[in-house]
Design an enzyme around this catalytic site. Structure first.
Site, mmCIF file in Angstrom:
data_model
loop_
_atom_site.group_PDB
_atom_site.id
_atom_site.type_symbol
_atom_site.label_atom_id
_atom_site.label_comp_id
_atom_site.label_asym_id
_atom_site.label_seq_id
_atom_site.Cartn_x
_atom_site.Cartn_y
_atom_site.Cartn_z
ATOM 1 N N GLY A 244 -12.537 4.320 106.098
ATOM 2 C CA GLY A 244 -12.225 3.402 105.008
ATOM 3 C C GLY A 244 -12.068 1.966 105.459
ATOM 4 N N LYS B 274 -14.661 -9.906 106.696
ATOM 5 C CA LYS B 274 -14.768 -8.446 106.699
ATOM 6 C C LYS B 274 -15.407 -7.933 108.006
ATOM 7 C CE LYS B 274 -18.065 -6.074 105.314
ATOM 8 N NZ LYS B 274 -18.135 -5.218 106.548
ATOM 9 N N VAL C 47 -27.611 1.848 105.732
ATOM 10 C CA VAL C 47 -28.147 0.490 105.621
ATOM 11 C C VAL C 47 -27.566 -0.215 104.393
ATOM 12 C CG1 VAL C 47 -30.227 -0.902 105.333
ATOM 13 C CG2 VAL C 47 -30.281 1.127 106.785
ATOM 14 N N GLY D 70 -32.948 4.737 102.538
ATOM 15 C CA GLY D 70 -33.477 3.473 103.040
ATOM 16 C C GLY D 70 -32.498 2.333 102.846
ATOM 17 N N ARG E 174 -38.657 -12.995 109.061
ATOM 18 C CA ARG E 174 -38.749 -11.784 109.882
ATOM 19 C C ARG E 174 -38.925 -10.523 109.045
ATOM 20 N NH1 ARG E 174 -33.099 -9.487 111.003
ATOM 21 N NH2 ARG E 174 -31.832 -10.378 109.344
ATOM 22 N N GLU E 175 -39.272 -9.453 109.724
ATOM 23 C CA GLU E 175 -39.369 -8.130 109.118
ATOM 24 C C GLU E 175 -38.504 -7.158 109.923
ATOM 25 O OE1 GLU E 175 -43.602 -7.338 107.274
ATOM 26 O OE2 GLU E 175 -43.826 -8.076 109.326
ATOM 27 N N SER E 176 -37.993 -6.135 109.255
ATOM 28 C CA SER E 176 -37.206 -5.089 109.905
ATOM 29 C C SER E 176 -37.781 -3.733 109.523
ATOM 30 C CB SER E 176 -35.733 -5.179 109.495
ATOM 31 O OG SER E 176 -35.169 -6.406 109.909
ATOM 32 N N ASP F 53 -22.719 -4.752 103.248
ATOM 33 C CA ASP F 53 -23.085 -5.799 102.285
ATOM 34 C C ASP F 53 -22.709 -5.385 100.862
ATOM 35 O OD1 ASP F 53 -24.239 -7.384 104.315
ATOM 36 O OD2 ASP F 53 -26.118 -6.268 104.168
#
Length: 318
Positions: free
Chosen positions: A236, A192, A259, A298, A97-99, A263
């Site tokens: 936090g 998390k 973004v 980005g 896929r692409e985002s 992660d």
């Protein structure tokens, strides 16, 4: 400074639904008009991919397992090579896929469009589990992050955790919904969720931090996970383990793009633990890394110098 060891514990990151992130910006978003974007930037993305990329940016090493199919799959492999990542792909029939991420320069608001991933066949997703069960040397940490594409059973991450335990690895899961619940039923090292995901997990309308803390402590005591880090966004993170419970406040930083912040946080925690640092120190580094990620445009993720500087300021202030 986070301690680094010559011999670092090994990390394997799994990305079952990777993507190519395309990011750009326009002067102003207006409906029903042709909008002319700035030259786009292409980066490999998806939960497990971003964790692996962030670990590399922080000076660490990990191995990425992921599917690749179609022209987009080939392009994804090229982008991972350009980033210098240690990665192994598995062929699939569908296309990766692409985002799309678009920044409205007039308002500073960001629009994020995620496309659906391919449908994986049983033999395609099973190849991941087979590789994880046979990978040599056995990993010390397995990070399972990101959504599951069509065709993959919701207990996939539970199966990952089961294999991890058999191989002596600590499994870190950063997913949501039924996939997270089933992984917890199997038992994992660390999860998390954000507040919304945690509410859905416990099935109760909890609002006060004291309620969230109590439910998190019950979950840890039940043995479903050893460590629970609840992301509180700008407030936090709440960390709960058998060792301690603490609300860790993030450093104040300018927000450019959110973004990959989650992660990056997972990458910071995992890398610090792999370097042999204590849990609290590792969570501090993770929060600093997540904060560093929002400072970049980005889907660039974090910068090592920012993460280490923010971590030092948090340590000196704690």
């Amino acid at each position: 400074m986070i301690r680094e060891f010559i011999i670092m514990k090994t990390i394997v990151s799994i990305a079952l639904n990777p993507t190519i992130d395309k990011s750009s910006s326009v002067d102003h978003v207006v409906a029903e008009r042709k909008l002319y974007c700035k030259p786009p930037r292409f980066e490999p993305g998806g939960g497990g991919v971003n964790v692996c990329r962030a670990i590399k940016k922080l000076g660490g090493k990990s191995q990425l397992l992921y599917p690749a199919g179609g022209m987009t799959g080939k392009r994804l492999q090229e982008l991972l090579d350009e980033d210098g990542l240690n990665h192994r792909s598995f062929p699939i029939a569908g296309m990766i896929r692409e985002s799309l991420v678009i920044l409205d320069e007039s308002t500073g608001q960001q629009y994020r469009f995620g496309m659906p991933g391919p449908k994986l066949k049983e033999n395609e997703w099973e190849s991941f589990l087979q590789e994880l069960a046979a990978i040599d040397p056995a990993p010390n940490y397995v990070v399972a992050s990101g959504s599951l594409p069509q065709g993959v059973p919701t207990d996939f991450y539970a199966q990952v955790a089961r294999i991890g335990k058999k191989r002596g690895a600590k499994t870190i899961v950063d997913v949501s919904g039924k996939a997270l619940k089933e992984a917890l039923d199997e038992g994992v090292f660390l999860i998390k969720p954000n507040v919304r995901e945690f509410r859905e997990l416990v099935g109760e309308e909890i609002k006060e931090e004291s309620q969230i803390k109590a439910e998190a402590q019950k979950m840890v005591k039940s043995g479903r996970c050893e460590v629970l880090i609840i992301s509180l966004g700008a407030a936090g993170a709440l960390v709960v383990s058998e060792e301690f419970t603490e609300h860790i406040l993030p450093p104040t930083v300018p927000i450019v793009s959110k973004v990959g912040a989650g992660d990056s946080m997972v990458a910071g925690v995992t890398l610090s633990l792999a370097r042999g640092n204590p849990l609290r120190e590792s969570v501090l580094f993770g929060v600093a890394t997540g904060s560093a990620a929002v400072m970049t445009p980005g889907s660039e993720l974090c910068r090592r110098e920012d993460a280490e500087r923010l971590y030092e300021s948090m340590v000196s202030g704690s």
